[in-house]
Design an enzyme around this catalytic site. Sequence first.
Site, mmCIF file in Angstrom:
data_model
loop_
_atom_site.group_PDB
_atom_site.id
_atom_site.type_symbol
_atom_site.label_atom_id
_atom_site.label_comp_id
_atom_site.label_asym_id
_atom_site.label_seq_id
_atom_site.Cartn_x
_atom_site.Cartn_y
_atom_site.Cartn_z
ATOM 1 N N CYS A 73 -25.623 1.715 -36.286
ATOM 2 C CA CYS A 73 -25.943 3.069 -36.726
ATOM 3 C C CYS A 73 -27.316 3.023 -37.410
ATOM 4 O O CYS A 73 -27.470 2.392 -38.467
ATOM 5 C CB CYS A 73 -24.876 3.557 -37.700
ATOM 6 S SG CYS A 73 -25.237 5.191 -38.342
ATOM 7 N N CYS A 102 -29.016 11.390 -35.317
ATOM 8 C CA CYS A 102 -28.536 10.067 -34.892
ATOM 9 C C CYS A 102 -29.752 9.158 -34.757
ATOM 10 O O CYS A 102 -30.642 9.424 -33.941
ATOM 11 C CB CYS A 102 -27.789 10.199 -33.562
ATOM 12 S SG CYS A 102 -27.216 8.612 -32.955
HETATM 13 N N1 LIG Z 1 -21.500 6.916 -33.236
HETATM 14 C C1 LIG Z 1 -22.279 5.827 -32.772
HETATM 15 C C2 LIG Z 1 -22.783 4.909 -33.825
HETATM 16 C C3 LIG Z 1 -23.502 5.632 -34.913
HETATM 17 C C4 LIG Z 1 -24.872 6.136 -34.509
HETATM 18 C C5 LIG Z 1 -25.569 6.712 -35.686
HETATM 19 N N2 LIG Z 1 -25.159 7.882 -36.290
HETATM 20 C C6 LIG Z 1 -27.042 6.428 -35.760
HETATM 21 O O1 LIG Z 1 -27.696 6.968 -36.673
HETATM 22 O O2 LIG Z 1 -27.539 5.604 -35.005
HETATM 23 C C7 LIG Z 1 -21.494 4.976 -31.769
HETATM 24 O O3 LIG Z 1 -20.313 4.693 -31.975
HETATM 25 O O4 LIG Z 1 -22.110 4.566 -30.776
#
Ligand SMILES: N[C@@H](CCC[C@H](N)C(=O)O)C(=O)O
EC number: 5.1.1.7
Length: 264
Positions: free
Chosen positions: A76, A200
């Site tokens: 993340c 994200c």
């Molecule tokens: N939900 C994603 C991992 C988290 C991504 C995140 N919020 C970021 O900032 O990169 C997954 O399970 O692939």
Amino acid sequence: MTYNLHFSKYQGTGNDFVMIDNRDLSFPKENTKLVAFLCDRRFGIGGDGLILIENDAETDFKMVYYNSDGNESTMCGNGGRCLVAFAKQLNMISDTCSFIAIDGLHYAKISDEIISLQMIDVNEVSVNENFTFLNTGSPHHIEMVTDVKNCDIYNKGKEIRYSDLYAPGGTNVNFVEKISDDYFKVRTYERGVEDETFSCGTGATAVAIAMFENKITNKNAIQIEVPGGMLVVSFDKNEVGIYENVILSGPAKKVFESDITVVL
Ligand SMILES: N[C@@H](CCC[C@H](N)C(=O)O)C(=O)O
């Protein structure tokens, strides 16, 4: 069972996380229900994910990341940036650090409230007719749209996330509108949150690289506007086509800290 926990809440461009100091390894890491409860916005604290900070023998700390569904997941980017701010709050680091996460070694730098995080090198970008796929620590499907504001992120994102193309693991899904050569607007459906999030970090990183790989831009420092604010992604593509020195920058802030007693 009763759990007494001290936590801090952080957000990075609106991607929010429950942070727990687990240097004493007391957190029940296999308790999916507890993590999902703490991330629940109505019954718990609320967050897109939960992150544990732990000791590591070779770096400043270790990052353990869970999505809000309670399952441990891949990298993340915003969570990593928030964890660096949390490590500073805990006096574990000063303004530079290294840490280990599920996808490997990361370096980070703090400058006021801007945290710059070095992401993993990317050596494979799959360019298809209507989409691009790459892994920036987490998997990302990327599609161009003409009007991202009015795009149905939840339904379109969910359909792609659960499509046979990405079974069984699924993917995160990003919709991108080009504003100029170095400015893109992005909205992301996140796997494990199973909804759109405000930002994200691995997604913003994937979008910047995808735009360059598809020759939609020739810039290697790109501003990414997300619903929760602004991120900047920079990178170099080396002579054998590997994206390296990939840096994700943006704000990461503490929201509050408190204690919670959970009976589960
Ligand atoms: N939900 C994603 C991992 C988290 C991504 C995140 N919020 C970021 O900032 O990169 C997954 O399970 O692939």
